[in-house]
Design a protein around this motif. Structure first.
Motif, short mmCIF file in Angstrom:
data_model
loop_
_atom_site.label_atom_id
_atom_site.label_comp_id
_atom_site.label_asym_id
_atom_site.label_seq_id
_atom_site.Cartn_x
_atom_site.Cartn_y
_atom_site.Cartn_z
N PHE A 1 0.81 -1.22 0.00
CA PHE A 1 0.00 0.00 0.00
C PHE A 1 0.85 1.27 0.00
O PHE A 1 0.41 2.31 -0.48
CB PHE A 1 -0.93 0.03 1.21
CG PHE A 1 -2.03 -1.00 1.16
CD1 PHE A 1 -2.41 -1.60 -0.02
CD2 PHE A 1 -2.69 -1.37 2.31
CE1 PHE A 1 -3.41 -2.55 -0.06
CE2 PHE A 1 -3.70 -2.31 2.29
CZ PHE A 1 -4.07 -2.90 1.10
N LYS A 2 2.05 1.20 0.57
CA LYS A 2 2.93 2.36 0.64
C LYS A 2 4.35 1.91 0.36
O LYS A 2 5.21 1.93 1.23
CB LYS A 2 2.80 3.00 2.02
CG LYS A 2 3.06 4.47 2.04
CD LYS A 2 2.61 5.08 3.35
CE LYS A 2 2.71 6.59 3.28
NZ LYS A 2 2.23 7.20 4.52
N PRO A 3 4.63 1.49 -0.88
CA PRO A 3 5.92 0.86 -1.20
C PRO A 3 7.13 1.79 -1.04
O PRO A 3 8.20 1.33 -0.69
CB PRO A 3 5.75 0.40 -2.64
CG PRO A 3 4.64 1.22 -3.19
CD PRO A 3 3.74 1.54 -2.04
N LYS A 4 6.96 3.08 -1.30
CA LYS A 4 8.10 3.98 -1.17
C LYS A 4 8.61 4.06 0.26
O LYS A 4 9.80 4.21 0.50
CB LYS A 4 7.75 5.38 -1.67
CG LYS A 4 7.64 5.46 -3.18
CD LYS A 4 7.38 6.86 -3.64
CE LYS A 4 7.25 6.91 -5.14
NZ LYS A 4 6.90 8.24 -5.63
N ARG A 5 7.72 3.94 1.21
CA ARG A 5 8.12 4.02 2.61
C ARG A 5 8.41 2.65 3.21
O ARG A 5 9.37 2.48 3.94
CB ARG A 5 7.03 4.71 3.43
CG ARG A 5 7.37 4.69 4.93
CD ARG A 5 6.46 5.54 5.73
NE ARG A 5 7.03 6.88 5.71
CZ ARG A 5 6.42 7.93 6.20
NH1 ARG A 5 5.23 7.82 6.70
NH2 ARG A 5 6.99 9.10 6.17
N TYR A 6 7.57 1.65 2.92
CA TYR A 6 7.67 0.37 3.61
C TYR A 6 8.10 -0.80 2.73
O TYR A 6 8.27 -1.90 3.22
CB TYR A 6 6.33 0.02 4.28
CG TYR A 6 5.88 1.08 5.25
CD1 TYR A 6 6.66 1.42 6.35
CD2 TYR A 6 4.68 1.75 5.07
CE1 TYR A 6 6.24 2.39 7.24
CE2 TYR A 6 4.26 2.73 5.96
CZ TYR A 6 5.05 3.05 7.04
OH TYR A 6 4.64 4.02 7.92
N GLY A 7 8.26 -0.55 1.44
CA GLY A 7 8.67 -1.63 0.54
C GLY A 7 10.17 -1.88 0.62
O GLY A 7 10.93 -1.07 1.15
N ASP A 8 10.58 -3.01 0.10
CA ASP A 8 12.00 -3.33 0.05
C ASP A 8 12.64 -2.49 -1.04
O ASP A 8 12.10 -2.37 -2.15
CB ASP A 8 12.22 -4.82 -0.27
CG ASP A 8 11.71 -5.71 0.85
OD1 ASP A 8 11.79 -5.28 2.02
OD2 ASP A 8 11.25 -6.82 0.55
N LYS A 9 13.79 -1.90 -0.74
CA LYS A 9 14.50 -1.11 -1.74
C LYS A 9 15.34 -2.05 -2.58
O LYS A 9 16.14 -2.83 -2.06
CB LYS A 9 15.39 -0.07 -1.08
CG LYS A 9 16.08 0.82 -2.07
CD LYS A 9 16.89 1.90 -1.40
CE LYS A 9 17.54 2.77 -2.46
NZ LYS A 9 18.34 3.82 -1.88
N ILE A 10 15.14 -1.98 -3.87
CA ILE A 10 15.87 -2.85 -4.79
C ILE A 10 16.67 -1.95 -5.73
O ILE A 10 16.12 -1.03 -6.33
CB ILE A 10 14.91 -3.74 -5.61
CG1 ILE A 10 14.13 -4.65 -4.67
CG2 ILE A 10 15.68 -4.53 -6.65
CD1 ILE A 10 13.04 -5.42 -5.34
N THR A 11 17.95 -2.20 -5.81
CA THR A 11 18.78 -1.47 -6.76
C THR A 11 19.38 -2.46 -7.73
O THR A 11 19.66 -3.61 -7.37
CB THR A 11 19.91 -0.69 -6.05
OG1 THR A 11 20.70 -1.60 -5.31
CG2 THR A 11 19.35 0.36 -5.12
#
Length: 128
Positions: free
Chosen positions: A100-110
């Motif tokens: 629902f709020k990926p920018k804040r709580y999602g896994d950061k993938i680079t």
């Protein structure tokens, strides 16, 4: 006097439903409350009323924040004999918050793109 569930869109009712969603309630729980529209009506309203859809999306983001707050309480209050239940509750909320709020709580993938053996990427263009 209304005898059945409401089916006509009402900004007031839609706002109440979004507030309940932001507080962590599911659509099925809300629809089970007397005086609330059925879930089929709710989803029809989402399709037909862009302002309701926008408010719903905001409510889902707020719900993600609420779930993160609940995660702290669940973790702090967990008893050893209920560790598996607590873990399930935490994992479920964590997953939902990340969607629902990926920018804040999602896994950061680079991702990094390199050429062979880690060298710089080279591009070769040929014309025939």
């Amino acid at each position: 006097m209304m005898t059945g569930r409401p089916t006509d869109y009402s900004e007031k009712l839609a706002g109440e439903m979004c507030a309940m969603i932001a507080n962590g309630n599911s659509i099925s729980k809300i629809s089970a409350i007397k005086g609330m529209p059925a879930s089929t009506t709710f989803f029809r309203w989402l399709r037909e009323h862009p302002e309701f859809r926008d408010n719903y999306e905001s409510a889902k983001e707020e719900q993600a924040d609420r779930f993160v707050e609940q995660m702290l309480e669940i973790a702090d209050d967990a008893e050893p004999e209920n560790a598996q239940v607590a873990r399930l509750r935490l994992d479920t909320r964590k997953w939902i918050a990340s969607k629902f709020k990926p920018k804040r709580y999602g896994d950061k993938i680079t991702q990094e793109v390199t050429g062979a053996n880690g060298d710089a990427l080279s591009i070769k263009v040929t014309y025939e």
